[in-house]
Design a protein around this motif. Structure first.
Motif, PDB file in Angstrom:
ATOM      1  N   ASN A  74     -14.001  35.618  33.160  1.00 34.50           N
ATOM      2  CA  ASN A  74     -13.867  35.423  34.911  1.00 34.50           C
ATOM      3  C   ASN A  74     -13.411  33.912  35.134  1.00 34.50           C
ATOM      4  N   LEU A  75     -13.475  32.890  34.288  1.00 34.62           N
ATOM      5  CA  LEU A  75     -12.849  31.708  34.227  1.00 34.62           C
ATOM      6  C   LEU A  75     -11.412  31.914  34.086  1.00 34.62           C
ATOM      7  N   GLY A  76     -10.802  32.810  33.065  1.00 33.87           N
ATOM      8  CA  GLY A  76      -9.620  32.941  32.763  1.00 33.87           C
ATOM      9  C   GLY A  76      -8.762  33.678  33.963  1.00 33.87           C
ATOM     10  N   ILE A  77      -9.702  34.705  34.843  1.00 32.59           N
ATOM     11  CA  ILE A  77      -9.039  35.562  35.908  1.00 32.59           C
ATOM     12  C   ILE A  77      -9.003  34.346  37.020  1.00 32.59           C
ATOM     13  N   PHE A  78      -9.886  33.744  37.264  1.00 29.13           N
ATOM     14  CA  PHE A  78     -10.175  32.854  38.426  1.00 29.13           C
ATOM     15  C   PHE A  78      -9.002  31.751  38.162  1.00 29.13           C
ATOM     16  N   SER A  79      -8.975  31.020  36.921  1.00 30.35           N
ATOM     17  CA  SER A  79      -8.204  30.141  36.783  1.00 30.35           C
ATOM     18  C   SER A  79      -6.547  30.407  36.990  1.00 30.35           C
ATOM     19  N   VAL A 163     -13.756  35.154  45.041  1.00 28.51           N
ATOM     20  CA  VAL A 163     -13.891  33.708  44.723  1.00 28.51           C
ATOM     21  C   VAL A 163     -12.423  33.001  44.690  1.00 28.51           C
ATOM     22  N   VAL A 164     -11.395  33.831  44.074  1.00 27.86           N
ATOM     23  CA  VAL A 164     -10.040  33.395  44.116  1.00 27.86           C
ATOM     24  C   VAL A 164      -9.496  33.293  45.609  1.00 27.86           C
TER      25      VAL A 164
END
Length: 295
Positions: A74-79, A163-164
């Motif tokens: 999720n951190l990778g997708i969001f970042s 969130v994005v």
């Protein structure tokens, strides 16, 4: 040879004496607690601190956890989406405002307004907007679009993208301000010379102006990456890590395990990994800045 007077010595040492307590306290409460957290991550701590050394056992448990791997994903997708869309949208807004349009001050204020809000407020507002029974979906259905669906907030596969959306909405105005400052710092004579040579406005921006803004791009990337890694409050306000743990990120994983599940050692290990990730981003940036200043 004259010796310095008592007043001169006092003037020399007084600033140091005044700053010393705050410096010592800052050192203890920042670097001291970082060191303590690092030791807890290699200890057998669970509900309470336990200083029995267990080596890398907590890190092994951490990277064997399905929830931690979901948080990393999720951190990778969001970042990637947060940084990419935020920079693209911010650059586009900056270029539009750079055309010396009317009401530029008003538009700039409107674009910057979301940055004045905390992530808690942003997350709460977008939680209402994206709530299927309360927000956008409900409104569109009341307007007669009965087949309209936008239930990403409760869809485990799509919730991270909400969130994005909220993150980009808040940060794109800030990115616009950074890029606009960079655009306004470019010498107009370069643009006029390119126009005399027959270059169109899109060519001027694409081949001349944007490449000359590399330091601004790099600084913006560092700021947004730092925000993305620390995206705890936005996730907690918008989804609380749910549905289930579908929108968990490392920050929420650390909080959940350290403070609600009584796994202090595991939470400390996840916090140490986050610290190492932030350091991997910030240290090269600081090194490049110091190097450029020396030059």
């Amino acid at each position: 040879m004259s010796t310095p007077s008592a007043a001169a010595r006092l003037d020399h040492w007084l600033p140091r004496l005044v700053l010393a307590p705050s410096f010592v306290l800052s050192f203890l409460f920042i670097y001291g607690l970082i060191a303590w957290n690092g030791y807890l991550s290699v200890s057998a701590s669970r509900l309470l601190p336990n200083y029995e050394f267990v080596g890398l056992q907590q890190y092994e448990i951490l990277f064997q956890s399905e929830r931690w791997m979901v948080a990393l994903k999720n951190l990778g997708i969001f970042s990637v989406l947060f940084i990419g869309i935020g920079m693209a949208l911010g650059l586009l807004l900056a270029i539009l405002l750079d055309q010396k349009i009317r009401a530029e001050g008003l538009l700039r204020t409107i674009y910057l307004y979301p940055m004045a809000l905390s992530f808690i407020v942003t997350g709460t507002a977008w939680k209402w907007i994206l709530n299927p029974g309360l927000g956008l979906e409900h409104l569109m259905q009341q307007w007669g679009f009965e087949n309209f669906r936008f239930d990403w907030l409760v869809d485990p596969d799509m919730a991270i993208y909400t969130v994005v959306i909220a993150g980009v909405w808040q940060s794109s105005g800030f990115v616009m301000a950074l890029f606009l400052a960079g655009l306004r710092g470019i010498d107009d004579s370069i643009i006029k010379a390119a126009q005399i040579d027959g270059a169109t406005l899109p060519q001027i921006y694409w081949r001349i102006i944007i490449p000359s803004m590399r330091p601004v791009f790099f600084s913006t990337l560092m700021v947004l990456a730092h925000i993305a890694i620390k995206s705890f409050d936005l996730v907690m306000a918008l989804t609380a890590g749910g549905p289930g743990f579908a929108t968990d990120v490392p920050a929420t994983f650390m909080y959940t395990h350290a403070f609600t599940r009584g796994q202090i050692g595991l939470g400390a290990a996840s916090a140490t990994v986050m610290l190492a990730t932030v350091a991997a981003i910030v240290v090269p940036y600081l090194y490049s800045e110091l190097r450029s200043q020396r030059r």
